[in-house]
Design an enzyme around this catalytic site. Structure first.
Site, PDB file in Angstrom:
ATOM      1  CG  HIS A  18      58.809  71.429-131.527  1.00  9.95           C
ATOM      2  ND1 HIS A  18      58.195  72.625-131.778  1.00  9.95           N
ATOM      3  CD2 HIS A  18      58.815  70.764-132.710  1.00  9.95           C
ATOM      4  CE1 HIS A  18      57.843  72.695-133.053  1.00  9.95           C
ATOM      5  NE2 HIS A  18      58.195  71.570-133.639  1.00  9.95           N
ATOM      6  NE  ARG A  96      53.670  66.647-136.179  1.00  8.28           N
ATOM      7  CZ  ARG A  96      53.984  67.812-136.710  1.00  8.28           C
ATOM      8  NH1 ARG A  96      53.521  68.917-136.184  1.00  8.28           N
ATOM      9  NH2 ARG A  96      54.761  67.893-137.763  1.00  8.28           N
ATOM     10  CB  SER A 134      54.568  75.300-135.201  1.00  4.40           C
ATOM     11  OG  SER A 134      55.542  74.685-134.418  1.00  4.40           O
TER      12      SER A 134
HETATM   13  P1  ADP Z   1      59.948  70.906-139.967  1.00  2.62           P
HETATM   14  O1  ADP Z   1      59.850  72.187-140.742  1.00  2.62           O
HETATM   15  O2  ADP Z   1      61.278  70.215-140.101  1.00  2.62           O
HETATM   16  O3  ADP Z   1      58.802  69.971-140.124  1.00  2.62           O
HETATM   17  P2  ADP Z   1      58.931  71.452-137.301  1.00  2.62           P
HETATM   18  O4  ADP Z   1      59.407  72.525-136.397  1.00  2.62           O
HETATM   19  O5  ADP Z   1      57.534  71.544-137.774  1.00  2.62           O
HETATM   20  O6  ADP Z   1      59.972  71.433-138.462  1.00  2.62           O
HETATM   21  O7  ADP Z   1      59.107  70.035-136.610  1.00  2.62           O
HETATM   22  C1  ADP Z   1      60.369  69.563-136.224  1.00  2.62           C
HETATM   23  C2  ADP Z   1      60.263  68.098-135.854  1.00  2.62           C
HETATM   24  O8  ADP Z   1      59.436  67.931-134.712  1.00  2.62           O
HETATM   25  C3  ADP Z   1      59.634  67.219-136.928  1.00  2.62           C
HETATM   26  O9  ADP Z   1      60.276  65.960-136.900  1.00  2.62           O
HETATM   27  C4  ADP Z   1      58.204  67.082-136.489  1.00  2.62           C
HETATM   28  O10 ADP Z   1      57.614  65.898-136.979  1.00  2.62           O
HETATM   29  C5  ADP Z   1      58.412  67.021-134.987  1.00  2.62           C
HETATM   30  N1  ADP Z   1      57.199  67.383-134.244  1.00  2.62           N
HETATM   31  C6  ADP Z   1      56.558  68.575-134.253  1.00  2.62           C
HETATM   32  N2  ADP Z   1      55.481  68.549-133.442  1.00  2.62           N
HETATM   33  C7  ADP Z   1      55.443  67.303-132.895  1.00  2.62           C
HETATM   34  C8  ADP Z   1      54.567  66.636-131.978  1.00  2.62           C
HETATM   35  N3  ADP Z   1      53.499  67.233-131.472  1.00  2.62           N
HETATM   36  N4  ADP Z   1      54.846  65.350-131.652  1.00  2.62           N
HETATM   37  C9  ADP Z   1      55.914  64.735-132.187  1.00  2.62           C
HETATM   38  N5  ADP Z   1      56.773  65.292-133.049  1.00  2.62           N
HETATM   39  C10 ADP Z   1      56.551  66.563-133.404  1.00  2.62           C
END
Ligand code: ADP
Length: 165
Positions: A18, A96, A134
């Site tokens: 993030h 990802r 996460s």
């Molecule tokens: P959501 O519940 O909206 O998926 P997340 O907190 O899991 O929320 O993720 C928020 C955003 O960050 C999403 O667009 C997700 O794809 C992106 N994201 C999370 N981890 C990574 C990572 N390691 N690399 C790139 N993008 C990420």
């Protein structure tokens, strides 16, 4: 005109992945709103206030004069309505693996029909952070694995604290 970006997510908790996306987003906008979704259906490990607090702590380290301003805000409504409310012209999402694509593709296509003025921009994290999720960080911590490479020391402490209880 001020370019406002919205980076929405559950951030349960905020990871290096993030933070990588946030650092990249700051190069594209003047003001970055980080929307922390209530996401009750996902049964988060951290309550909303904790997720916001952690995000604010991490973002405080990134702010420098001349760089995009960051605001962390909770939201519990349709993403496009929240984007309108904060005057965002761009929604930022991270990609990802191929597995993210299907979901993001559908959401973007539908959001586009709700408000075609708002563009969704996808960013990829540095290879070191690309696989971080996460969900996996929590799983590794639950079983006593080392999560040092995936989160900051402050977030690591918070996770370990949760699993001690
Ligand atoms: P959501 O519940 O909206 O998926 P997340 O907190 O899991 O929320 O993720 C928020 C955003 O960050 C999403 O667009 C997700 O794809 C992106 N994201 C999370 N981890 C990574 C990572 N390691 N690399 C790139 N993008 C990420």
């Amino acid at each position: 005109m001020e370019r406002v970006g919205l980076y929405p997510g559950t951030f349960d908790p905020v990871t290096m992945g993030h933070m990588d996306i946030i650092a990249r987003s700051m190069k594209l906008v003047d003001r970055l709103v980080i929307g922390v979704a209530v996401s009750e259906a996902k049964r988060p490990l951290f309550i909303l206030e904790e997720r916001i607090e952690m995000m604010e702590e991490e973002c405080a380290r990134l702010t420098k004069p001349g760089l995009a301003k960051i605001e962390v805000k909770p939201f519990d409504k349709l993403l496009m309505h929240f984007a309108e409310e904060v005057n965002a012209g761009i929604i930022l999402r991270g990609l990802r693996a191929v597995s993210d694509f299907e979901y993001e593709f559908q959401m973007t296509a539908m959001n586009e029909q709700l408000n075609s003025e708002i563009e969704t921009v996808f960013l990829m994290a540095d290879v070191r952070h690309q696989a971080v999720a996460s969900r996996l960080v929590k799983e590794i911590a639950r079983f006593g694995g080392d999560i040092t490479p995936f989160v900051t020391p402050t977030v690591k402490e918070r996770i370990l604290e949760k699993f001690k209880k």
